[in-house]
Design an enzyme around this catalytic site. Structure first.
Site, PDB file in Angstrom:
ATOM      1  N   CYS A   1      -3.360 -13.783  10.246  1.00 12.18           N
ATOM      2  CA  CYS A   1      -2.532 -12.869  10.117  1.00 12.18           C
ATOM      3  C   CYS A   1      -1.817 -12.612  11.595  1.00 12.18           C
ATOM      4  O   CYS A   1      -1.272 -13.275  12.338  1.00 12.18           O
ATOM      5  CB  CYS A   1      -3.521 -11.254  10.300  1.00 12.18           C
ATOM      6  SG  CYS A   1      -2.750 -10.228  10.105  1.00 12.18           S
TER       7      CYS A   1
ATOM      8  N   HIS B   1      -5.270  -8.508   1.635  1.00  7.55           N
ATOM      9  CA  HIS B   1      -5.148  -8.736   3.345  1.00  7.55           C
ATOM     10  C   HIS B   1      -4.203  -7.315   3.214  1.00  7.55           C
ATOM     11  O   HIS B   1      -4.785  -6.557   3.889  1.00  7.55           O
ATOM     12  CB  HIS B   1      -4.294  -9.561   3.268  1.00  7.55           C
ATOM     13  CG  HIS B   1      -4.148  -9.990   4.565  1.00  7.55           C
ATOM     14  ND1 HIS B   1      -4.874 -11.007   5.571  1.00  7.55           N
ATOM     15  CD2 HIS B   1      -3.124  -9.433   5.537  1.00  7.55           C
ATOM     16  CE1 HIS B   1      -4.068 -10.816   6.802  1.00  7.55           C
ATOM     17  NE2 HIS B   1      -3.622 -10.667   7.256  1.00  7.55           N
ATOM     18  N   GLU B   2      -2.572  -7.235   2.630  1.00 10.79           N
ATOM     19  CA  GLU B   2      -1.659  -6.646   3.062  1.00 10.79           C
ATOM     20  C   GLU B   2      -2.510  -4.750   2.563  1.00 10.79           C
ATOM     21  O   GLU B   2      -1.971  -3.787   4.009  1.00 10.79           O
ATOM     22  CB  GLU B   2      -0.432  -6.450   1.691  1.00 10.79           C
ATOM     23  CG  GLU B   2      -0.395  -7.633   2.564  1.00 10.79           C
ATOM     24  CD  GLU B   2       0.187  -8.226   3.933  1.00 10.79           C
ATOM     25  OE1 GLU B   2       0.309  -6.840   4.366  1.00 10.79           O
ATOM     26  OE2 GLU B   2      -0.094  -9.410   4.343  1.00 10.79           O
TER      27      GLU B   2
ATOM     28  N   HIS C   1      -4.318  -4.232   5.351  1.00 11.67           N
ATOM     29  CA  HIS C   1      -3.494  -3.384   6.643  1.00 11.67           C
ATOM     30  C   HIS C   1      -3.555  -2.118   6.722  1.00 11.67           C
ATOM     31  O   HIS C   1      -2.994  -1.163   7.744  1.00 11.67           O
ATOM     32  CB  HIS C   1      -2.276  -4.264   6.069  1.00 11.67           C
ATOM     33  CG  HIS C   1      -2.532  -5.416   7.901  1.00 11.67           C
ATOM     34  ND1 HIS C   1      -2.506  -5.201   9.066  1.00 11.67           N
ATOM     35  CD2 HIS C   1      -2.189  -6.657   7.351  1.00 11.67           C
ATOM     36  CE1 HIS C   1      -2.806  -6.476   9.025  1.00 11.67           C
ATOM     37  NE2 HIS C   1      -2.326  -7.609   8.332  1.00 11.67           N
TER      38      HIS C   1
HETATM   39 ZN    ZN Z   1      -2.041  -9.729   8.594  1.00 11.41          ZN
END
Ligand code: ZN
Length: 224
Positions: free
Chosen positions: A132, A174-175, A178
């Site tokens: 990341c 993953h995004e 976030h």
């Molecule tokens: Zn990330």
């Protein structure tokens, strides 16, 4: 393992707009916020017109540039200090044949997503090292659904739905995570945690079998 619920961002719509306008007016590219900054732990505000269409378009362009320069395959607005549910994804890395095959990784055309959510398609999972831009120098293995259905808004305001598989599904998850205040480490096999240099020297193979044996994680996963 489900991460704990993130607190909603305390940013007002006006403060979100002000934060975006500062970035748009700056002479240099914004830095990528690092873990420990509270903005990465807030449930970002869903986009509902806090910034104008023009500002949104300009912000997406800046996010794309920051992602390319990093370089990375995704960037979420909170990583620029903006607690807004906006992320960009694009994978144009050349990966060698075995790596691409084992990780089911193929190029992903640029896409900007607003207010995304995902659900797993089926029960198949994939376990690979992941990094990341907000946790520089580290990588860890994350078990994730191998396919997800992503629902989101496009920058021109349309509802959209897209199925992602393999590495692309990993990027989409993953995004999206976030934007909900979660980092990959929340879901990671902590015994797999590797410094970048150690990862490059030891665990950069296409699969994770050696790392599992030598670092001692995911003992119940069959050999792949
Ligand atoms: Zn990330």
């Amino acid at each position: 393992m489900r991460p704990a619920a993130a607190p909603p961002t305390p940013f007002s719509p006006a403060l979100i707009r002000e934060t975006v306008q500062k970035i748009l007016a700056a002479e240099s590219m914004p830095p990528i916020v690092q873990a420990g900054h509270p903005v990465l732990r807030q449930f970002a505000a869903p986009f509902d017109g806090q910034i104008s269409d023009t500002e949104l378009r300009q912000l997406i362009e800046i996010m794309r540039k920051v992602m390319h320069e990093a370089p990375g395959v995704g960037l979420a607005a909170p990583q620029l200090g903006i607690p807004l549910q906006l992320a960009v994804l694009e994978d144009r890395f050349e990966v060698d044949g075995e790596l691409a095959a084992v990780r089911n990784r193929s190029p992903l055309a640029f896409i900007a997503i607003l207010n995304p959510s995902y659900r797993a398609l089926g029960t198949r999972t994939a376990a690979f090292y992941e990094g990341c831009l907000s946790l520089t120098g580290l990588q860890a293995v994350v078990v994730r659904p191998d396919g997800v259905r992503l629902q989101f808004l496009t920058p021109d305001g349309h509802s959209a739905e897209h199925d992602f598989h393999g590495w692309q599904a990993r990027i989409a998850q993953h995004e999206t995570d976030h934007l909900h205040g979660n980092l990959y480490l929340d879901r990671a096999e902590l015994r797999s945690l590797s410094d970048n240099a150690e990862y490059g020297a030891r665990w950069a193979a296409a699969g994770i079998d050696n790392a599992r044996q030598e670092l001692g994680f995911l003992p119940d996963l069959p050999q792949s």
